[in-house]
Design a protein around this motif. Structure first.
Motif, short mmCIF file in Angstrom:
data_model
loop_
_atom_site.label_atom_id
_atom_site.label_comp_id
_atom_site.label_asym_id
_atom_site.label_seq_id
_atom_site.Cartn_x
_atom_site.Cartn_y
_atom_site.Cartn_z
N LYS A 1 0.83 -1.20 0.00
CA LYS A 1 0.00 0.00 0.00
C LYS A 1 0.87 1.26 0.00
CE LYS A 1 -4.05 -1.88 2.37
NZ LYS A 1 -4.85 -1.85 3.60
N LEU A 2 1.90 1.20 0.84
CA LEU A 2 2.81 2.37 0.91
C LEU A 2 3.55 2.57 -0.42
CD1 LEU A 2 4.31 2.02 4.50
CD2 LEU A 2 2.74 3.77 3.68
N GLU A 3 4.00 1.45 -1.02
CA GLU A 3 4.69 1.54 -2.30
C GLU A 3 3.74 2.05 -3.39
OE1 GLU A 3 6.35 -2.35 -2.87
OE2 GLU A 3 8.20 -1.82 -1.81
N ALA A 4 2.49 1.59 -3.37
CA ALA A 4 1.50 2.06 -4.34
C ALA A 4 1.24 3.55 -4.14
CB ALA A 4 0.21 1.27 -4.22
N GLY A 5 1.14 3.99 -2.88
CA GLY A 5 0.96 5.42 -2.58
C GLY A 5 2.16 6.23 -3.03
N LEU A 6 3.36 5.65 -2.81
CA LEU A 6 4.59 6.32 -3.24
C LEU A 6 4.61 6.46 -4.75
CD1 LEU A 6 7.35 7.55 -2.58
CD2 LEU A 6 8.28 5.22 -2.68
N LYS A 7 4.21 5.38 -5.46
CA LYS A 7 4.19 5.43 -6.93
C LYS A 7 3.18 6.47 -7.40
CE LYS A 7 5.85 0.83 -7.95
NZ LYS A 7 5.59 -0.45 -8.58
N ARG A 8 2.01 6.51 -6.75
CA ARG A 8 1.02 7.54 -7.14
C ARG A 8 1.57 8.94 -6.87
NH1 ARG A 8 -2.56 3.97 -4.68
NH2 ARG A 8 -2.57 5.21 -2.78
N ALA A 9 2.20 9.12 -5.72
CA ALA A 9 2.78 10.43 -5.38
C ALA A 9 3.89 10.79 -6.36
CB ALA A 9 3.31 10.42 -3.95
N GLU A 10 4.73 9.81 -6.72
CA GLU A 10 5.81 10.07 -7.68
C GLU A 10 5.22 10.41 -9.05
OE1 GLU A 10 8.18 6.52 -7.46
OE2 GLU A 10 9.53 7.39 -5.96
N ALA A 11 4.15 9.69 -9.45
CA ALA A 11 3.51 9.96 -10.74
C ALA A 11 2.88 11.35 -10.73
CB ALA A 11 2.47 8.90 -11.05
N GLN A 12 2.22 11.69 -9.63
CA GLN A 12 1.61 13.01 -9.51
C GLN A 12 2.71 14.08 -9.52
OE1 GLN A 12 -0.94 13.51 -6.08
NE2 GLN A 12 -1.39 15.65 -6.60
N TYR A 13 3.79 13.83 -8.78
CA TYR A 13 4.92 14.76 -8.76
C TYR A 13 5.50 14.94 -10.16
CZ TYR A 13 9.66 16.51 -8.05
OH TYR A 13 10.82 17.23 -8.14
N ALA A 14 5.68 13.83 -10.87
CA ALA A 14 6.23 13.90 -12.22
C ALA A 14 5.30 14.67 -13.15
CB ALA A 14 6.48 12.49 -12.76
N ALA A 15 3.99 14.44 -13.02
CA ALA A 15 3.01 15.15 -13.86
C ALA A 15 3.02 16.65 -13.54
CB ALA A 15 1.62 14.56 -13.67
N GLU A 16 3.01 16.96 -12.26
CA GLU A 16 3.03 18.36 -11.86
C GLU A 16 4.34 19.03 -12.26
OE1 GLU A 16 2.10 18.61 -7.70
OE2 GLU A 16 0.03 17.95 -8.01
N ARG A 17 5.43 18.31 -12.12
CA ARG A 17 6.72 18.84 -12.53
C ARG A 17 6.74 19.08 -14.04
NH1 ARG A 17 12.70 17.24 -10.64
NH2 ARG A 17 13.76 18.51 -12.18
N GLU A 18 6.17 18.17 -14.81
CA GLU A 18 6.11 18.33 -16.26
C GLU A 18 5.26 19.56 -16.61
OE1 GLU A 18 6.84 17.91 -20.20
OE2 GLU A 18 7.86 16.89 -18.55
N GLU A 19 4.10 19.70 -15.92
CA GLU A 19 3.25 20.88 -16.16
C GLU A 19 4.01 22.15 -15.82
OE1 GLU A 19 -0.54 20.77 -14.16
OE2 GLU A 19 -0.89 18.70 -14.77
N THR A 20 4.71 22.13 -14.70
CA THR A 20 5.49 23.29 -14.28
C THR A 20 6.58 23.59 -15.29
OG1 THR A 20 5.04 22.81 -11.95
CG2 THR A 20 6.88 24.26 -12.42
N ASN A 21 7.27 22.55 -15.76
CA ASN A 21 8.33 22.75 -16.76
C ASN A 21 7.77 23.31 -18.07
OD1 ASN A 21 10.41 21.97 -15.08
ND2 ASN A 21 10.38 19.84 -15.76
N VAL A 22 6.59 22.79 -18.48
CA VAL A 22 5.96 23.30 -19.70
C VAL A 22 5.57 24.76 -19.52
CG1 VAL A 22 3.88 23.11 -21.15
CG2 VAL A 22 5.17 21.06 -20.55
N ALA A 23 4.96 25.08 -18.37
CA ALA A 23 4.57 26.47 -18.09
C ALA A 23 5.81 27.37 -18.03
CB ALA A 23 3.78 26.54 -16.78
#
Length: 133
Positions: A16-38
């Motif tokens: 569960k923790l690893e799945a949460g970490l993966k979701r957080a990492e995916a969300q972080y990567a998506a937000e970072r990509e959005e931030t980089n694009v902006a």
């Protein structure tokens, strides 16, 4: 609870923790990509604005230079025209004075001739009247 149950529970918790970490990492990567694009878009916009400002400054400097050159040319032309007009005015004034002198001298000469003619006529009339009496 047995050791294997505890382990199983811990594995599930870890999953569960690893799945949460993966979701957080995916969300972080998506937000970072959005931030980089902006950020990239803002940098592009900023670069475009800086280029526009440089172009405008260059154009305004060029306009100012041309306007200054035109002003200098027009100022020189004006000064030349004023000098020419002053010269022409002086020449015209001299011509007017010369013409007035001529007319005045001619008038004096005509008055003298008319005076002589008057005297001559008067003398002739006296002779005519004096002889006829």
């Amino acid at each position: 609870m047995t050791t294997s149950e505890v382990r199983q529970e811990k594995r599930e918790e870890l999953q569960k923790l690893e799945a949460g970490l993966k979701r957080a990492e995916a969300q972080y990567a998506a937000e970072r990509e959005e931030t980089n694009v902006a950020l990239s878009q803002h940098e592009t916009d900023l670069q475009r604005l800086e280029d526009d400002i440089r172009l405008m400054k260059s154009e305004y400097k060029d306009r100012l230079r041309r306007s200054t050159e035109e002003l200098e040319i027009l100022s020189k032309q004006y000064d030349t025209m004023v000098q020419q007009m002053d010269s022409q005015k002086s020449t015209i004034n001299e011509q007017i004075i010369t013409a007035l002198d001529f007319v005045t001298n001619h008038k004096v000469h005509l008055e003298a001739l008319l005076g002589d003619l008057q005297n001559s006529c008067d003398a002739s009339l006296l002779d005519i009247h004096g002889n006829g009496e």
